[in-house]
Design an enzyme around this catalytic site. Structure first.
Site, PDB file in Angstrom:
ATOM      1  N   GLY A 154       3.236  -4.474 -15.675  1.00  0.00           N
ATOM      2  CA  GLY A 154       1.960  -4.046 -15.103  1.00  0.00           C
ATOM      3  C   GLY A 154       1.540  -2.750 -15.763  1.00  0.00           C
ATOM      4  O   GLY A 154       0.695  -2.707 -16.658  1.00  0.00           O
ATOM      5  N   ARG A 155       2.225  -1.681 -15.334  1.00  0.00           N
ATOM      6  CA  ARG A 155       1.888  -0.330 -15.792  1.00  0.00           C
ATOM      7  C   ARG A 155       1.835  -0.202 -17.313  1.00  0.00           C
ATOM      8  O   ARG A 155       0.935   0.431 -17.862  1.00  0.00           O
ATOM      9  CB  ARG A 155       2.960   0.624 -15.248  1.00  0.00           C
ATOM     10  CG  ARG A 155       2.697   2.082 -15.503  1.00  0.00           C
ATOM     11  CD  ARG A 155       3.936   2.919 -15.165  1.00  0.00           C
ATOM     12  NE  ARG A 155       4.469   2.612 -13.852  1.00  0.00           N
ATOM     13  CZ  ARG A 155       4.110   3.209 -12.721  1.00  0.00           C
ATOM     14  NH1 ARG A 155       3.212   4.158 -12.749  1.00  0.00           N
ATOM     15  NH2 ARG A 155       4.645   2.860 -11.559  1.00  0.00           N
ATOM     16  N   CYS A 164      -9.267  15.763   3.151  1.00  0.00           N
ATOM     17  CA  CYS A 164      -8.713  16.790   4.042  1.00  0.00           C
ATOM     18  C   CYS A 164      -7.221  16.569   4.295  1.00  0.00           C
ATOM     19  O   CYS A 164      -6.791  16.242   5.402  1.00  0.00           O
ATOM     20  CB  CYS A 164      -9.492  16.849   5.343  1.00  0.00           C
ATOM     21  SG  CYS A 164      -9.570  15.294   6.189  1.00  0.00           S
ATOM     22  N   GLU A 165      -6.453  16.699   3.243  1.00  0.00           N
ATOM     23  CA  GLU A 165      -4.989  16.652   3.293  1.00  0.00           C
ATOM     24  C   GLU A 165      -4.512  17.674   2.266  1.00  0.00           C
ATOM     25  O   GLU A 165      -5.011  17.682   1.138  1.00  0.00           O
ATOM     26  CB  GLU A 165      -4.455  15.278   2.833  1.00  0.00           C
ATOM     27  CG  GLU A 165      -4.913  14.079   3.610  1.00  0.00           C
ATOM     28  CD  GLU A 165      -4.192  13.892   4.941  1.00  0.00           C
ATOM     29  OE1 GLU A 165      -3.020  14.301   5.035  1.00  0.00           O
ATOM     30  OE2 GLU A 165      -4.817  13.360   5.866  1.00  0.00           O
ATOM     31  N   TYR A 172      -2.065   1.301 -10.927  1.00  0.00           N
ATOM     32  CA  TYR A 172      -1.832   1.850  -9.586  1.00  0.00           C
ATOM     33  C   TYR A 172      -2.807   3.000  -9.293  1.00  0.00           C
ATOM     34  O   TYR A 172      -2.466   3.950  -8.601  1.00  0.00           O
ATOM     35  CB  TYR A 172      -0.364   2.282  -9.426  1.00  0.00           C
ATOM     36  CG  TYR A 172       0.589   1.166  -9.782  1.00  0.00           C
ATOM     37  CD1 TYR A 172       0.758   0.072  -8.935  1.00  0.00           C
ATOM     38  CD2 TYR A 172       1.270   1.159 -11.008  1.00  0.00           C
ATOM     39  CE1 TYR A 172       1.594  -0.984  -9.279  1.00  0.00           C
ATOM     40  CE2 TYR A 172       2.107   0.099 -11.361  1.00  0.00           C
ATOM     41  CZ  TYR A 172       2.259  -0.953 -10.498  1.00  0.00           C
ATOM     42  OH  TYR A 172       3.077  -2.000 -10.847  1.00  0.00           O
TER      43      TYR A 172
HETATM   44  C1  LIG Z   1       8.340  -7.810  -8.553  1.00  0.00           C
HETATM   45  C2  LIG Z   1       7.553  -6.899  -9.416  1.00  0.00           C
HETATM   46  N1  LIG Z   1       7.261  -7.295 -10.669  1.00  0.00           N
HETATM   47  C3  LIG Z   1       6.551  -6.513 -11.508  1.00  0.00           C
HETATM   48  C4  LIG Z   1       6.112  -5.266 -11.113  1.00  0.00           C
HETATM   49  C5  LIG Z   1       5.334  -4.449 -12.091  1.00  0.00           C
HETATM   50  O1  LIG Z   1       5.985  -3.295 -12.423  1.00  0.00           O
HETATM   51  P1  LIG Z   1       5.422  -2.328 -13.567  1.00  0.00           P
HETATM   52  O2  LIG Z   1       4.011  -2.052 -13.249  1.00  0.00           O
HETATM   53  O3  LIG Z   1       6.290  -1.136 -13.444  1.00  0.00           O
HETATM   54  O4  LIG Z   1       5.597  -3.033 -14.856  1.00  0.00           O
HETATM   55  C6  LIG Z   1       6.393  -4.792  -9.825  1.00  0.00           C
HETATM   56  C7  LIG Z   1       5.978  -3.460  -9.396  1.00  0.00           C
HETATM   57  O5  LIG Z   1       6.762  -2.621  -9.061  1.00  0.00           O
HETATM   58  C8  LIG Z   1       7.134  -5.644  -8.945  1.00  0.00           C
HETATM   59  O6  LIG Z   1       7.411  -5.251  -7.705  1.00  0.00           O
END
Ligand SMILES: Cc1ncc(COP(=O)(O)O)c(C=O)c1O
Length: 410
Positions: A264-265, A332-333, A361
């Site tokens: 993802g990231r 406001c935190e 994210y």
């Molecule tokens: C089961 C699972 N797969 C893939 C990911 C994607 O992770 P990342 O964005 O660190 O690659 C996550 C996120 O934590 C996850 O929980």
């Protein structure tokens, strides 16, 4: 600039706070992972939780990505992006009975199962349908990802996956369960993992499990080593995607099994920036000022949630002597600090800042706290930019409340 387009021009036209994504960088990040497999059979299941904007999902789908969805709603969004059920793995530590009832009939590539109870619930649905369900078991390998504790998922103390011994017991029951088809073992040890060893260890672990299963007469279709590859938030190089993929391929090659990864990231993180303007300046201490900007934890929760660091840069450079700032959001935190102790050329009201590496994210975790509307999102491609999510309005926000209760009772 983003791919030849001036960020100031985009921000002036669309307002701030504003997410801007680079299509070129998305393509580059996807290709870096994909090509590193160097012909070894694999599938990249982009983790939609990182950013499930339709335009981004569609772009990755067109590049040949598959999808990892973490809820039935992400599955629905994935379908609308163009992903077919056989291109989707359904992960997630808590899948409600209602989500499973909808997911099992879809015939997904796999439901990544997190417990013996979940497996039994899937089996019952599959039996009623008269159609075996394809499942992978997520095993908790008790490996320390050495990431932030909030995003480490592979230790015994974490809520994720089935412990190794319990998984072995579960596998031993599978031969007599015709409505479950075990297609893979799955691990995901955490996110923002920047050292190779834990990731390599996780791959070696699934290989060992696949070997045990093979010897017991259960042949898998593939292994799923999850996501987790970290990115550099401070500009210092971290683990290279090629090095990561090569280590995994090296570990899995002896099995000959195809590899699924769920990044993802590492794909979308560096491809997005959050643009925000300075909306107030006030003294903080003898050497530093507060710069209040129009984006905060409602748009980018990571700094408040995990003390995450994001580089913050002026969009229009200035050669003036830098000054110290605490860059804070409008919420406001007291935790709503976007950047602590930053050194930037003197700021003035209206100056535009870019909060870097916010593609993952970021928008996906945005909220309406303080009734702040969800920000707009723009995708820059080939020197052109498009709004790929318009800014939310108060009418959008109130629609659900007005629909639920007649105005007279409010
Ligand atoms: C089961 C699972 N797969 C893939 C990911 C994607 O992770 P990342 O964005 O660190 O690659 C996550 C996120 O934590 C996850 O929980």
């Amino acid at each position: 600039m983003c791919d030849g387009v001036e960020l100031e021009a985009i921000a002036s036209a669309e307002g701030t706070p504003l997410y801007v994504y680079s299509a070129a960088l998305l393509r580059e990040r996807f290709a870096a992972l994909d090509e590193a497999f160097d012909g070894y059979p694999h599938a990249l299941h982009y983790a939609l939780k990182a950013n499930s904007n339709l335009a981004i999902g569609r772009l990755l789908h067109r590049l040949g990505s598959a999808a990892d969805a973490n809820s039935i709603w992400e599955i629905e969004v994935a379908r609308r992006m163009g992903f077919e059920p056989h291109q989707i793995v359904f992960t997630g530590v808590g899948k409600s009975p209602a989500e499973l009832a909808q997911a099992v009939p879809l015939g997904l590539k796999a439901i990544n199962v997190e417990s013996a109870g979940e497996l039994a619930r899937i089996e019952a649905i599959a039996e009623r349908l008269g159609q075996p369900a394809r499942v992978a078991v997520r095993i908790n390998p008790d490996i320390d990802a050495k990431s932030h504790p909030h995003i480490s998922t592979g230790l015994k103390i974490n809520k994720f996956g089935v412990p190794v011994d319990a998984a072995r017991e579960l596998f031993a029951t599978l031969k007599g369960r015709p409505f479950l088809k075990l297609v893979a073992v799955h691990v995901h040890i955490g996110s923002q993992v920047t050292s190779l060893e834990p990731l390599r260890g996780a791959a070696q672990f699934v290989v060992a499990m696949a070997g045990e299963l093979g010897r017991a007469g259960m042949q898998l279709e593939y292994v799923d080593v999850g996501g987790g590859l970290g990115i550099s938030y401070d500009g210092v190089p971290v683990l290279d995607p090629r090095e990561y993929v090569q280590a995994i391929v090296e570990a899995v090659r002896p099995t000959g099994l195809p590899i699924v990864i769920e990044p993802g990231r590492s794909i979308v993180g560096p491809a997005g920036a959050l643009l925000a303007r300075v909306i107030d300046l006030k003294p903080r201490n003898a050497i530093s000022e507060f710069a209040v900007i129009d984006a905060g934890m409602t748009e980018l929760m990571r700094p408040a949630l995990y003390s995450a660091f994001h580089r913050i840069e002026r969009v229009l450079e200035s050669g003036a002597e830098p000054h110290d700032y605490e860059i804070v959001g409008p919420v406001c935190e007291s935790s709503d600090v976007v950047g602590r102790d930053r050194s930037l050329a003197p700021l003035a009201m209206g100056d535009l800042l870019a909060i870097r590496d916010a593609g993952a994210y970021g928008a996906a975790m945005a909220s309406n706290y303080n009734r702040r509307p969800l920000p707009a999102e723009v995708l820059v491609d080939n020197g052109q930019w498009d709004v790929v999510r318009r800014r939310q309005t108060v009418d959008d926000m109130l629609e659900l409340e007005l629909a639920a209760a007649p105005v007279t009772t409010l």
